[in-house]
Motif scaffolding. Sequence first.
Motif, PDB file in Angstrom:
ATOM      1  N   PHE A  96       0.841  -1.190   0.000  1.00 57.81           N
ATOM      2  CA  PHE A  96       0.000   0.000   0.000  1.00 57.81           C
ATOM      3  C   PHE A  96       0.879   1.244   0.000  1.00 57.81           C
ATOM      4  O   PHE A  96       2.048   1.199   0.374  1.00 57.81           O
ATOM      5  CB  PHE A  96      -0.989   0.013   1.172  1.00 57.81           C
ATOM      6  N   PHE A  97       0.292   2.371  -0.437  1.00 59.12           N
ATOM      7  CA  PHE A  97       1.072   3.592  -0.604  1.00 59.12           C
ATOM      8  C   PHE A  97       0.186   4.807  -0.384  1.00 59.12           C
ATOM      9  O   PHE A  97      -1.046   4.736  -0.462  1.00 59.12           O
ATOM     10  CB  PHE A  97       1.716   3.649  -1.997  1.00 59.12           C
ATOM     11  N   TYR A  98       0.842   5.928  -0.133  1.00 60.49           N
ATOM     12  CA  TYR A  98       0.159   7.194   0.155  1.00 60.49           C
ATOM     13  C   TYR A  98      -0.542   7.717  -1.093  1.00 60.49           C
ATOM     14  O   TYR A  98       0.017   7.684  -2.189  1.00 60.49           O
ATOM     15  CB  TYR A  98       1.188   8.217   0.621  1.00 60.49           C
ATOM     16  N   SER A  99      -1.758   8.197  -0.917  1.00 54.11           N
ATOM     17  CA  SER A  99      -2.518   8.712  -2.052  1.00 54.11           C
ATOM     18  C   SER A  99      -3.162  10.049  -1.707  1.00 54.11           C
ATOM     19  O   SER A  99      -3.642  10.243  -0.584  1.00 54.11           O
ATOM     20  CB  SER A  99      -3.613   7.724  -2.458  1.00 54.11           C
ATOM     21  N   TRP A 100      -3.167  10.957  -2.711  1.00 55.74           N
ATOM     22  CA  TRP A 100      -3.876  12.229  -2.581  1.00 55.74           C
ATOM     23  C   TRP A 100      -5.292  12.133  -3.136  1.00 55.74           C
ATOM     24  O   TRP A 100      -6.002  13.123  -3.186  1.00 55.74           O
ATOM     25  CB  TRP A 100      -3.117  13.323  -3.328  1.00 55.74           C
ATOM     26  N   ASN A 334      -2.119  -7.086  -5.583  1.00 62.38           N
ATOM     27  CA  ASN A 334      -1.612  -8.345  -5.042  1.00 62.38           C
ATOM     28  C   ASN A 334      -1.273  -8.265  -3.560  1.00 62.38           C
ATOM     29  O   ASN A 334      -0.568  -9.127  -3.028  1.00 62.38           O
ATOM     30  CB  ASN A 334      -0.370  -8.790  -5.829  1.00 62.38           C
ATOM     31  N   ALA A 335      -1.763  -7.241  -2.886  1.00 61.99           N
ATOM     32  CA  ALA A 335      -1.458  -7.080  -1.459  1.00 61.99           C
ATOM     33  C   ALA A 335      -2.025  -8.248  -0.659  1.00 61.99           C
ATOM     34  O   ALA A 335      -3.064  -8.819  -1.002  1.00 61.99           O
ATOM     35  CB  ALA A 335      -2.031  -5.768  -0.951  1.00 61.99           C
ATOM     36  N   ILE A 340      -4.135  -5.393   4.466  1.00 61.47           N
ATOM     37  CA  ILE A 340      -5.452  -4.792   4.677  1.00 61.47           C
ATOM     38  C   ILE A 340      -5.788  -4.767   6.162  1.00 61.47           C
ATOM     39  O   ILE A 340      -6.319  -3.781   6.689  1.00 61.47           O
ATOM     40  CB  ILE A 340      -6.518  -5.572   3.885  1.00 61.47           C
ATOM     41  N   ASP A 341      -5.452  -5.840   6.858  1.00 59.91           N
ATOM     42  CA  ASP A 341      -5.728  -5.895   8.293  1.00 59.91           C
ATOM     43  C   ASP A 341      -4.921  -4.839   9.046  1.00 59.91           C
ATOM     44  O   ASP A 341      -5.430  -4.202   9.976  1.00 59.91           O
ATOM     45  CB  ASP A 341      -5.397  -7.286   8.839  1.00 59.91           C
ATOM     46  N   PHE A 342      -3.660  -4.644   8.641  1.00 62.03           N
ATOM     47  CA  PHE A 342      -2.857  -3.611   9.291  1.00 62.03           C
ATOM     48  C   PHE A 342      -3.448  -2.221   9.040  1.00 62.03           C
ATOM     49  O   PHE A 342      -3.485  -1.378   9.952  1.00 62.03           O
ATOM     50  CB  PHE A 342      -1.404  -3.650   8.802  1.00 62.03           C
TER      51      PHE A 342
END
Length: 434
Positions: A96-100, A334-335, A340-342
């Motif tokens: 996962f990554f930061y998104s605006w 593919n995460a 998702i739980d974190f």
Amino acid sequence: MSHLRRRAPAGATRLLALATATAVALTASMSAASAQTVVKWLHLETVPENLKLWEDIAADYEAQHPDVDIQLQFLENEAFKAKLPTLLQSDAAPDFFYSWGGGVLRQQAETGALMDLSEAINADGGAWAKNYKPAALDGLTYDGKTWAVPYRMGTIAFFYNKALFEKAGLQADTIKTWEDFLGAVKTLKEAGITPIAGGGGDKWPLHFYWSYLVMRNGGQEVFDRAKNNEGDGFLDPAIIKAGEQLAELGKLEPFQDGYLGATWPQTLGTFADGRAAILLGFEHTEANQRKNAGDGKGLEAANIGRFPFPIVEGGVGKVTDTLGGLNGWAVTKNASPAAIDFLRFFTSPEQERRMAAAGVIIPAAAEAEDALKDDLMRQAADQLAASTWHQNFFDQDLGPSVGRVVNDVSVEILAGQLSAEEGAQMIQDARELD
């Protein structure tokens, strides 16, 4: 023939036993490590105190889930934007990554790089979804599908150095209109003070001026029409007027020397070192200016004031219309379930309240704002709560292709390299091709 077995010395036997035990332990350790699920978290946070809090939260999760290893991976802001599209299509994509948010997030979803989180976030009667303010969740949902987990909300406003304002004989609460602001710039220059810290090297910091002027002149209706390529689009008279007002600011030469090449960290440093009186920036400017100060300390919080972007006389936009972020964490296709739980743990009201108390975020989680202690952050949260129209950053909302042109045009109009009409035409052309 008899065969004699030579006995190893006692010390050697002990060493062999120790080596054997160590090998067994290492094998067990490697086996345990290999059994762990690695969660790769890509971010662009640079404030050490914020990172430390994130690491603490990750450690708390790992303590409850010893089979999970959370790994924070950093990319500097501009490198993040440049490399992310390629990274998302590679085997090295983060979980996962930061998104605006905005059009950039929508485009990433359209490429198939992201996981649709709708089912997960709405499971069990929407128990997870109910953790967030409805506006935060809605802002990261397109065509009925949720593409990022809400994290923070924010708004852009002017920050100012109280000591420099006092030296110039200025009062921030008298800056109500754009003309008032231009007058303040002139007063600061007359006092021998550089009025504004500007980041033309990264370009996007200066698009805040153009965006707010569009909002103040035309209001939401004009911007929405332009975004949807309706009516006059970005050639609307209100938008051209915004460009003319931006050019007027540029003619006053309000920024520090070399601003056209200044990165955002350098711009923060200019403000932090007291070399400019004003900065148009994010809600967490106070913490970020400290990190980028020459002495590592920057301006004391008590010496920093804040005021909203002023209205434009004759414009339909309100001073309560806000420009800013709705940020989340986008999950790649593919995460692992652990990622998702974190994220559910990391953005829970409990953890968001923890981050709010530390002055890291204005939380997207519902009923978590009560933990805010920092006065400037509290002011930003109150401004958001009273917002009559909260608009995501133009360069994100309009998507990467149009957003790049918006950033370029904003800088070039300020620098006197483009007219307002030429700039508006360039943005309109980009919108039609998008």
